[in-house]
Structure formats: C-alpha cells, structure tokens
Design a protein around this motif. Structure first.
Motif, PDB file in Angstrom:
ATOM      1  N   TYR A   1       0.806  -1.223   0.000  1.00 19.89           N
ATOM      2  CA  TYR A   1       0.000   0.000   0.000  1.00 19.89           C
ATOM      3  C   TYR A   1       0.845   1.281   0.000  1.00 19.89           C
ATOM      4  CZ  TYR A   1      -3.775  -3.207   0.917  1.00 19.89           C
ATOM      5  OH  TYR A   1      -4.668  -4.243   0.802  1.00 19.89           O
ATOM      6  N   LEU A   2       2.167   1.139  -0.109  1.00 18.94           N
ATOM      7  CA  LEU A   2       3.033   2.322  -0.150  1.00 18.94           C
ATOM      8  C   LEU A   2       3.103   2.875  -1.572  1.00 18.94           C
ATOM      9  CD1 LEU A   2       6.090   1.201   2.028  1.00 18.94           C
ATOM     10  CD2 LEU A   2       3.944   2.260   2.775  1.00 18.94           C
ATOM     11  N   PRO A   3       3.312   4.178  -1.729  1.00 20.91           N
ATOM     12  CA  PRO A   3       3.483   4.741  -3.073  1.00 20.91           C
ATOM     13  C   PRO A   3       4.848   4.379  -3.648  1.00 20.91           C
ATOM     14  CG  PRO A   3       3.797   6.447  -1.405  1.00 20.91           C
ATOM     15  CD  PRO A   3       3.356   5.215  -0.672  1.00 20.91           C
ATOM     16  N   GLU A   4       4.960   4.416  -4.954  1.00 20.16           N
ATOM     17  CA  GLU A   4       6.258   4.208  -5.593  1.00 20.16           C
ATOM     18  C   GLU A   4       7.148   5.409  -5.302  1.00 20.16           C
ATOM     19  OE1 GLU A   4       5.835   3.385  -9.730  1.00 20.16           O
ATOM     20  OE2 GLU A   4       4.557   1.625  -9.412  1.00 20.16           O
ATOM     21  N   GLY A   5       8.429   5.121  -5.067  1.00 20.29           N
ATOM     22  CA  GLY A   5       9.356   6.212  -4.785  1.00 20.29           C
ATOM     23  C   GLY A   5      10.693   5.680  -4.312  1.00 20.29           C
ATOM     24  N   PRO A   6      11.731   6.527  -4.291  1.00 24.14           N
ATOM     25  CA  PRO A   6      13.070   6.104  -3.872  1.00 24.14           C
ATOM     26  C   PRO A   6      13.132   5.934  -2.351  1.00 24.14           C
ATOM     27  CG  PRO A   6      13.033   8.463  -4.258  1.00 24.14           C
ATOM     28  CD  PRO A   6      11.679   7.962  -4.656  1.00 24.14           C
ATOM     29  N   PRO A   7      14.197   5.295  -1.839  1.00 21.06           N
ATOM     30  CA  PRO A   7      14.344   5.175  -0.382  1.00 21.06           C
ATOM     31  C   PRO A   7      14.352   6.548   0.293  1.00 21.06           C
ATOM     32  CG  PRO A   7      15.944   3.787  -1.523  1.00 21.06           C
ATOM     33  CD  PRO A   7      15.292   4.637  -2.570  1.00 21.06           C
ATOM     34  N   LEU A   8      13.778   6.610   1.484  1.00 17.03           N
ATOM     35  CA  LEU A   8      13.697   7.862   2.237  1.00 17.03           C
ATOM     36  C   LEU A   8      14.869   8.011   3.209  1.00 17.03           C
ATOM     37  CD1 LEU A   8       9.892   7.525   3.026  1.00 17.03           C
ATOM     38  CD2 LEU A   8      10.907   9.093   1.363  1.00 17.03           C
ATOM     39  N   TYR A   9      15.515   6.877   3.548  1.00 14.11           N
ATOM     40  CA  TYR A   9      16.629   6.889   4.504  1.00 14.11           C
ATOM     41  C   TYR A   9      17.781   6.066   3.936  1.00 14.11           C
ATOM     42  CZ  TYR A   9      13.343   8.745   7.924  1.00 14.11           C
ATOM     43  OH  TYR A   9      12.424   9.523   8.583  1.00 14.11           O
ATOM     44  N   PRO A  10      19.023   6.334   4.357  1.00 12.17           N
ATOM     45  CA  PRO A  10      20.182   5.568   3.860  1.00 12.17           C
ATOM     46  C   PRO A  10      20.086   4.094   4.255  1.00 12.17           C
ATOM     47  CG  PRO A  10      20.888   7.556   5.042  1.00 12.17           C
ATOM     48  CD  PRO A  10      19.419   7.413   5.273  1.00 12.17           C
ATOM     49  N   GLU A  11      20.636   3.230   3.425  1.00  7.18           N
ATOM     50  CA  GLU A  11      20.692   1.795   3.692  1.00  7.18           C
ATOM     51  C   GLU A  11      21.365   1.546   5.047  1.00  7.18           C
ATOM     52  OE1 GLU A  11      20.144  -2.127   3.387  1.00  7.18           O
ATOM     53  OE2 GLU A  11      19.442  -0.750   1.847  1.00  7.18           O
ATOM     54  N   GLY A  12      20.781   0.674   5.847  1.00  7.38           N
ATOM     55  CA  GLY A  12      21.381   0.327   7.142  1.00  7.38           C
ATOM     56  C   GLY A  12      20.880   1.160   8.305  1.00  7.38           C
ATOM     57  N   GLU A  13      20.274   2.303   8.033  1.00  6.08           N
ATOM     58  CA  GLU A  13      19.758   3.127   9.124  1.00  6.08           C
ATOM     59  C   GLU A  13      18.458   2.511   9.634  1.00  6.08           C
ATOM     60  OE1 GLU A  13      18.489   7.778   9.498  1.00  6.08           O
ATOM     61  OE2 GLU A  13      20.395   7.333   8.512  1.00  6.08           O
ATOM     62  N   LEU A  14      18.368   2.314  10.955  1.00  3.63           N
ATOM     63  CA  LEU A  14      17.221   1.607  11.515  1.00  3.63           C
ATOM     64  C   LEU A  14      16.200   2.525  12.170  1.00  3.63           C
ATOM     65  CD1 LEU A  14      19.033  -1.477  13.086  1.00  3.63           C
ATOM     66  CD2 LEU A  14      17.950  -1.277  10.846  1.00  3.63           C
ATOM     67  N   THR A  15      16.610   3.743  12.527  1.00  5.90           N
ATOM     68  CA  THR A  15      15.690   4.689  13.140  1.00  5.90           C
ATOM     69  C   THR A  15      16.224   6.094  12.929  1.00  5.90           C
ATOM     70  OG1 THR A  15      14.604   5.374  15.203  1.00  5.90           O
ATOM     71  CG2 THR A  15      16.835   4.502  15.396  1.00  5.90           C
ATOM     72  N   ASP A  16      15.309   7.082  12.968  1.00  8.37           N
ATOM     73  CA  ASP A  16      15.769   8.467  12.883  1.00  8.37           C
ATOM     74  C   ASP A  16      15.701   9.155  14.245  1.00  8.37           C
ATOM     75  OD1 ASP A  16      13.083   8.892  13.241  1.00  8.37           O
ATOM     76  OD2 ASP A  16      12.835  10.272  11.551  1.00  8.37           O
TER      77      ASP A  16
END
Length: 313
Positions: free
Chosen positions: A183-198
């Motif tokens: 159910y998510l929209p198409e789009g690029p990653p929002l966070y860098p690979e490996g990052e688990l939380t902001d």
C-alpha cells in the motif's frame, strides 16, 4: 516462434506505516520485530511509548518506515491530551495503518473507541493485526480474526487485510511487512541503507533508561517517570582502542514517595536500573559506557505546561 516480453523490474516503494491500538496491544514489540532491532522500548505497563519512534524496514524493492505511537486513551492529564494529539496527527500523515488486537484478550471498549476513530480517516488503508498469537490457542486466534472482521463492520471500517502475527515467535512478521509495503506509493528510499531509526541517540538512551526503571515497579510509577539525558561525551584522555562514553541522566518523578521507589533500599534498585540500562546502551551504541543516574522530584510535571516543555513533551 513467439518470444515473451521481458519482465519489467518491480518499482521501488517507500512510505510510512503506523501501528495503533490500545495501550499494551503489542505495538512496540511488533515494531522491533519488523525492524529486526530494538528501536522501541517495551514494558508490561500500558502507555509506555511517548515518542513517535520511527523504525525502518529495508527491502531491495521497498523501504517501510514504521511510526510507533503512544496508545490512544482517555486522557487524565495535559500530558495525556498531548499524547493523543500526537497519535491523531500521525494517523493523518501515514500511507497505511495497522491496528493491533491481542489474540489472547477479547475486543473491548478501548478497541472500539480506536476503531471508530480510524473509521473517520477515509482514504488510508487499514490492516487488522491480531497480535500475541503465541499466547493464544488456535480456537482463540480464529475467534479473534472473526471478531476483528465484526468490529470493522460495527464501526463502518473496511479492513484492507486481516492478519495474525506473533512478534515473539516472528510468525508472519515478514508477511505483515509485505502487506504493508503493497500500500506504499512508488518512490526512492527515504533513509540511507542500514539506518534503523531516525530517533536521536540521546532520546533512545533516555528511553532505554526509562524502560529499565519501569521494570517490576508498582502501577503508580510508569506515567510519572521521565528521563532526560543531560550529557553524552567521550571520556577525555582515553586511548583510541579503549574509549569510554560518559552519560549523565536525570530521572524525574512527581512525588518523594516515587523517588524512594526508584532508588530502593540503600540505592540498590537504582544500581540495578543503571546496570541493566548500561548493557542495553552499550549494545545500542557499540561502545563502553559510564552511566551516572540521579533521581529528582518535579512536582505534578504531567499537568504543568512549563515542566512538560522542559522534559521534551
């Protein structure tokens, strides 16, 4: 001879999902299971979560950002009102919502209250998640799946999916991630690979201290306890191969009697809290830690706007 057209690569999806439910419905445990790491504190006490902690699930074809909100409840304090406002604001901003319904407990007024609130959000897909299946019999799980469907009909809410899971046994956790990603929209990653939380490290450290302090205490304490990390600094003069992080934190309670509970006889309980929290913090940060804890009384802080601001709410 005909040739089949080459399969198109699947489009990358990214977006936000929210787990909701009454207090202690298993939202934080499920967040940690989905992410594969501890990003949300867990406690047997209800209303433990106070921040919208974001956990990030990385897939080759998707990135699912989980928002773990406080449990929606009937507020008795200014803090309670602010936590409820936080929940509703979050619901309005995510791409998909999962409502947690424990398999081992019958659906009650709190669940109906939340379901009715969800029914007012028109366009966001909603998934009914029957949690804690490891604590229930097959008969209980089947009954709860039927009850979840009936709950939706009762409040005018059409579930996009209904799925049973166990975060503890990791049963169908990956399937739940698949369903949410759909159910998510198409789009690029929002966070860098490996990052688990902001979440900032200081907030996560404070949450781990609070989790350790909540373990095994009387019911009056959970809502009255706040933790503020005053300082996190590398110890000066340490060799590069033997670093040490100094962390100074204050635990705030509302009454002197609560201070006595946290400290314990001869300071023994506070020492145990420090030992447990330090292990968790060292695992989180990957470095040895010196943890200095102090307990202070901030009278009726949950009802005082000025003190709420000072404590980060």
């Amino acid at each position: 001879m005909t040739t089949r057209p080459a399969e198109q690569p699947q489009a990358h999806r990214s977006g936000f999902a929210c787990l909701v439910g009454r207090p202690n419905a298993g939202k934080s445990t499920l967040t940690n299971a989905l992410v594969g790491a501890k990003v949300a504190i867990m406690s047997e006490k209800p209303q433990t979560t106070r921040h919208t902690i974001r956990g990030i699930v990385h897939r080759p074809d998707a990135q699912l950002v989980l928002v773990d909100t406080p449990g929606l409840h009937k507020p008795r304090t200014l803090l309670g009102e602010r936590l409820n406002d936080l929940v509703r604001t979050t619901w309005a901003e995510v791409d998909v919502i999962g409502m947690c319904l424990p398999a081992d407990e019958k659906i009650g007024p709190g669940d109906r209250f939340i379901a009715r609130e969800l029914a007012r959000i028109q366009r966001t897909p909603k998934i009914a998640i029957v949690t804690k299946t490891d604590l229930a019999t097959k008969k209980q799980i089947a009954e709860q799946l039927i009850a979840a469907e009936q709950l939706g009909r009762e409040v005018g809410l059409e579930w996009a999916e209904i799925v049973p899971v166990s975060a503890v046994k990791h049963y169908q956790v990956d399937l739940l991630a698949d369903l949410m990603i759909k159910y998510l929209p198409e789009g690029p990653p929002l966070y860098p690979e490996g990052e688990l939380t902001d979440e900032p490290e200081q907030v996560m450290v404070a949450e781990l201290i609070r989790e350790a302090a909540l373990e095994g205490v009387r019911d009056e304490l959970p809502h009255s306890l706040a933790v503020v990390v005053e300082e996190m600094l590398p110890r000066e003069g340490r060799p590069a191969d033997r670093p040490l992080l100094d962390i100074h934190a204050n635990l705030f309670v509302e009454r002197p009697s609560q201070k006595a509970i946290v400290i314990g006889a001869g300071g023994q309980r506070l020492k145990e809290v420090g030992t447990k929290a330090r292990r968790q913090i060292e695992a989180l940060l990957g470095t040895p830690v010196y943890l200095d804890l102090h307990v202070k009384v901030a009278k009726d802080w949950q009802r005082d706007p000025k003190q709420l601001r000072r404590l980060g709410f």
